[in-house]
Design a protein around this motif. Structure first.
Motif, short mmCIF file in Angstrom:
data_model
loop_
_atom_site.label_atom_id
_atom_site.label_comp_id
_atom_site.label_asym_id
_atom_site.label_seq_id
_atom_site.Cartn_x
_atom_site.Cartn_y
_atom_site.Cartn_z
N TYR A 198 3.88 4.54 1.90
CA TYR A 198 2.94 3.91 2.82
C TYR A 198 1.81 3.18 2.09
N LEU A 199 1.56 3.50 0.81
CA LEU A 199 0.38 2.96 0.13
C LEU A 199 0.70 2.02 -1.03
N THR A 200 1.86 2.16 -1.65
CA THR A 200 2.10 1.42 -2.89
C THR A 200 2.90 0.12 -2.78
N PRO A 201 3.73 -0.13 -1.75
CA PRO A 201 4.47 -1.40 -1.72
C PRO A 201 3.59 -2.64 -1.79
N PRO A 202 2.40 -2.69 -1.14
CA PRO A 202 1.56 -3.88 -1.30
C PRO A 202 1.14 -4.12 -2.74
N ILE A 203 0.89 -3.05 -3.48
CA ILE A 203 0.52 -3.19 -4.89
C ILE A 203 1.69 -3.77 -5.69
N ALA A 204 2.89 -3.29 -5.41
CA ALA A 204 4.07 -3.84 -6.09
C ALA A 204 4.21 -5.33 -5.82
N ALA A 205 3.95 -5.74 -4.58
CA ALA A 205 4.03 -7.16 -4.23
C ALA A 205 3.03 -7.98 -5.04
N LEU A 206 1.81 -7.46 -5.21
CA LEU A 206 0.78 -8.20 -5.95
C LEU A 206 1.16 -8.33 -7.43
N PHE A 207 1.71 -7.29 -8.01
CA PHE A 207 2.11 -7.36 -9.42
C PHE A 207 3.29 -8.30 -9.62
N LEU A 208 4.27 -8.25 -8.74
CA LEU A 208 5.42 -9.14 -8.88
C LEU A 208 5.00 -10.60 -8.72
N LEU A 209 4.17 -10.88 -7.72
CA LEU A 209 3.69 -12.25 -7.54
C LEU A 209 2.84 -12.68 -8.72
N GLY A 210 2.01 -11.77 -9.23
CA GLY A 210 1.15 -12.11 -10.36
C GLY A 210 1.94 -12.43 -11.61
N VAL A 211 3.01 -11.70 -11.85
CA VAL A 211 3.79 -11.90 -13.06
C VAL A 211 4.71 -13.12 -12.96
N PHE A 212 5.28 -13.35 -11.77
CA PHE A 212 6.33 -14.38 -11.65
C PHE A 212 5.86 -15.69 -11.01
N TRP A 213 4.76 -15.69 -10.24
CA TRP A 213 4.37 -16.89 -9.51
C TRP A 213 2.96 -17.31 -9.91
N LYS A 214 2.86 -18.41 -10.65
CA LYS A 214 1.56 -18.85 -11.15
C LYS A 214 0.62 -19.33 -10.05
N ARG A 215 1.18 -19.74 -8.91
CA ARG A 215 0.35 -20.33 -7.85
C ARG A 215 -0.46 -19.29 -7.07
N TYR A 261 11.93 2.06 5.75
CA TYR A 261 11.88 0.78 6.47
C TYR A 261 10.44 0.33 6.65
N VAL A 262 9.54 1.29 6.86
CA VAL A 262 8.11 0.94 6.92
C VAL A 262 7.66 0.38 5.58
N ALA A 263 8.08 1.02 4.48
CA ALA A 263 7.72 0.54 3.15
C ALA A 263 8.25 -0.87 2.91
N GLY A 318 17.14 0.82 3.62
CA GLY A 318 15.75 1.19 3.38
C GLY A 318 15.48 1.51 1.93
N PHE A 319 16.45 2.14 1.26
CA PHE A 319 16.25 2.48 -0.14
C PHE A 319 16.18 1.22 -1.00
N LEU A 320 17.09 0.29 -0.77
CA LEU A 320 17.13 -0.91 -1.60
C LEU A 320 15.94 -1.83 -1.33
N LEU A 321 15.55 -1.99 -0.06
CA LEU A 321 14.52 -2.96 0.30
C LEU A 321 13.13 -2.37 0.38
N GLY A 322 13.03 -1.06 0.59
CA GLY A 322 11.72 -0.43 0.76
C GLY A 322 11.35 0.53 -0.35
N GLN A 323 12.26 1.42 -0.71
CA GLN A 323 11.95 2.39 -1.75
C GLN A 323 11.88 1.74 -3.12
N THR A 324 12.71 0.75 -3.38
CA THR A 324 12.69 0.10 -4.68
C THR A 324 11.35 -0.57 -4.98
N PRO A 325 10.74 -1.31 -4.04
CA PRO A 325 9.39 -1.83 -4.33
C PRO A 325 8.37 -0.75 -4.64
#
Length: 711
Positions: free
Chosen positions: A447-464, A513-515, A263-270
């Protein structure tokens, strides 16, 4: 109640307040606060050492001294995992995210989302979410932690103390902007590290060093019989009072209630990627750097400093349990209420109780100053960053034609509003029940920030990835996370002496794990929606992705420009900072049409004693870059106002650093802006090699710490 602060301690605290005010107001008068870049990004003139100290202090707030030490007392080394994880993620910020942010020319993180994806709905959503997170998690917990320490050490009225601290912090932030915040943070970093190291050394000597901590912590169990006999309390075996068997390990089994390693590696890190790479409080400081080399140097320095909390906060919390097991490890709700006023547990008093028991007179005052430093540094970070987000991402979206003067006033007034909200929130904080404050913060953010992390990572690394995909991915994660957060507040953990009747998915599914689920679901939705809709425009991805950096020709600043003369001027508005004056031949080289234009500073040929009536549209290179679409003009005569201006407005202008702007500002060409970006992103080969070597060393130390404290 233990010992209280004496006269010598109070004198140390008073001296601290004087130093902070002097440094803060000195920075205020020296700084350029009349432009958005000057107020919110410190004119982009900060060096790596100052920013590195500010990063550390902005992160280590009073909730760390209370929460980290409390979690150390309750569960051992585990909570140190966040600190070592931060050491690594700070380098991701410096080497990947900051170059992209500089290239895209943004002030705030919501502004980056708007530039990357287009439209305003992502920008406004993230801005509101950031402000809410600041107020109701970080700010509220900071005030609770500060109040707890004040109550333990001084016995002062909590409301009066917190109102005073908030008001003083807000005064520095309103008047000085980011320059005052960063310079006072530098002082607070010295106090914080020095005071905490002193306490750590004294405490370790008392318990026999680090090996003594490991041995005695596992035997730190309260004397149940003596406690029951002394206070007529009851004890239930369901209230666990023994240290956990794996307390001396950071990463633990997948079903551990504190830190399951998957959970720490896959959820807390994002969630931590959001905080360290996309949170305004952190990124705003790095964006104030002179150039990318100073930004990387700052993240390296902050990374080294992040090794310290394990030794100066977590381990002292464990020592506090060793020395005060009958109080810190209270045996039941009634006993806990009698000891610290909370039925959930008394681990949060571990650090202040250790300070008051171990530190001699005078040094107690130093530690009180350290706690005040932590509280004020966190508060000024939140005030400045939240006002930046509100002003540039919310208010300016509503009032697109707002003047620079209006934006600066609104930013300062929003700080006042946050002060009012903070003071109104104090009663809720004091009544808040919490066993481990630090883990409460992480759960809410998880509970609130992992989606934001996903958007920033996709924005920085994936042009599509496009705006539709990012929006629906973010909304999906936000809806699921908010639902889980509401359920967590509805089904609160019962007292330890009562049965747990909560639903199984609340009890047995760890928030990490939820994160993790929120992060990967949000990313998957964003990818799918982006692939079935039209790709983003080339303009949106040219400067906002890591791939766009490959097309930049990084150029060094010209030698003649580096050998400019520094002149200092004093005005009644206090803009007495150092100015750069270029030789005429350099000015001619940089002119757009061959004319002799003053690119960097107002002319100093006239007698300084004679007021000049001409204005200069010039700004420094960093300001011209960062203020692209706005009028960043200085008036040669400091607080000059016409006769119609009232005395109140004259005082406001002088206090806050306003200067009337000339309306004939010269606009920079696209080519000029591109060159400025190239200069800010340039690293001399030797400097780049040195930074990369230090990067390897820092990351190696971080990995070593994980391994050492997990074996």
């Amino acid at each position: 109640m233990g010992p209280r602060l004496e006269a010598a301690d109070i004198a140390v605290v008073a001296l601290y307040f004087v130093l902070v005010l002097v440094i803060g107001f000195f920075a205020m008068w020296k700084a350029n606060r009349s432009t958005v870049s000057g107020y919110f990004l410190a004119g982009r003139t900060m060096t790596w050492m100052v920013i590195g100290a500010s990063l550390f202090v902005s992160n280590i707030g009073s909730e760390h001294f209370i929460g980290l030490a409390g979690s150390g007392a309750a569960s051992g080394f585990a909570v140190g995992a966040w600190e070592f994880n931060a050491l690594l993620l700070l380098q991701l910020l410096g080497w990947v995210f900051v170059p992209v942010y500089i290239h895209s020319g943004v002030y705030t993180m919501p502004e980056y989302l708007s530039k990357r994806y287009g439209g305003n709905r992502l920008k406004v959503y993230f801005a509101f979410l950031s402000v809410l997170l600041y107020i109701f998690t970080k700010l509220s917990v900071d005030l609770y932690a500060g109040a707890l320490f004040i109550q333990e050490s001084l016995g002062w009225n909590i409301y009066v103390s917190i109102v005073l601290l908030i008001s003083m912090t807000a005064l520095l932030t309103i008047t000085g902007g980011l320059v005052a915040v960063i310079y006072t943070d530098a002082l607070q970093a010295v106090l914080m590290i020095g005071g905490a190291l002193t306490l750590t050394i004294i405490s370790l000597i008392k318990v026999g060093g680090l090996q003594g901590v490991k041995t005695k912590y596992m035997a730190a169990v309260p004397n149940v019989s003596a406690i029951i006999a002394a206070g007529n309390f009851t004890y239930s075996p369901s209230c666990l009072i023994e240290p956990k068997p794996n307390s001396l390990r950071i990463l633990r089994g997948p079903l551990d209630e504190d830190i399951p390693w998957p959970g720490f590696l896959l959820g807390q890190t994002p969630a931590s990627i959001w905080y360290w790479c996309a949170d305004q409080v952190i990124v705003q400081r790095v964006l104030a750097a002179k150039n990318i080399a100073h930004a990387k140097g700052a993240t390296l320095m902050a990374g080294f400093l992040k090794i310290l909390p394990m030794f100066i906060i977590v381990i002292p919390g464990m020592i506090s349990r060793i020395m005060f097991a009958d109080e810190i490890a209270c045996i039941g709700p009634e006993h806990c209420m009698a000891v610290c006023g909370s039925e959930a547990g008394c681990s949060n008093i571990a650090y202040p109780r250790l300070v008051m028991a171990v530190m001699p007179v005078g040094l107690r005052g130093l530690m009180m100053a350290v706690m005040i430093a932590a509280l004020m540094s966190d508060l000024d970070s939140i005030f400045n960053s939240a006002s930046t987000i509100f002003t540039l991402d919310i208010y300016k979206t509503v009032r697109k034609m707002a003047s620079q003067r209006e934006l600066l006033i609104v930013g300062r007034m929003f700080v006042v509003l946050m002060v009012v909200i903070s003071i109104a929130w104090v009663p809720v904080i004091i009544e808040m029940q919490g066993g481990q404050t630090y883990l409460y913060i992480q759960e809410v953010a998880g509970y609130l920030t992992p989606p934001i992390a996903a958007l920033f990572l996709l924005g920085v690394f994936w042009k599509r990835c496009n705006e539709k995909g990012a929006f629906w991915g973010g909304m999906t994660g936000f809806t699921l996370g908010t639902t889980r957060l509401i359920l967590a507040f509805i089904y609160r953990q019962p007292r330890c002496d009562q049965p747990d009747t909560r639903p199984a998915f609340i009890v047995h599914v760890h928030y990490m794990y939820v994160a993790a689920g929120l992060f990967w679901i949000s990313g998957l939705v964003a990818v799918v929606v982006s692939l079935i809709t039209s790709p983003p425009d080339e303009k949106q991805v040219r400067t906002t992705t890591v791939w766009g950096l490959r097309n930049i020709e990084r150029v060094p600043i010209k030698d003649k420009e580096e050998m400019h003369r520094l002149t200092e001027k004093s005005h009644c508005n206090g803009d007495g900072g150092l100015r750069k004056e270029l030789p005429p031949d350099v000015r001619n080289e940089r002119s757009l049409d061959g004319a002799d234009v003053k690119l960097l500073v107002p002319s100093t040929d006239h007698d300084p004693a004679t007021p000049s009536t001409e204005t200069s549209p010039a700004t420094t290179p960093a300001e011209r870059f960062s203020n692209g679409k706005m009028e960043m003009i200085r008036e040669e005569e400091g607080c000059h106002v016409n006769g119609v201006t009232s005395r109140c407005m004259r005082f406001l202008d002088c206090l806050c650093g306003f200067k009337e702007a000339s309306q004939n500002a010269q606009q920079n060409s696209v080519q000029d802006d591109a060159r400025l970006i190239a200069e800010m992103l340039y690293e001399p080969p030797r400097v780049k090699l040195f930074l990369n070597i230090v990067l390897v060393c820092v990351c190696s130390v971080g990995i070593f710490m994980f391994v050492f404290f997990s074996l």
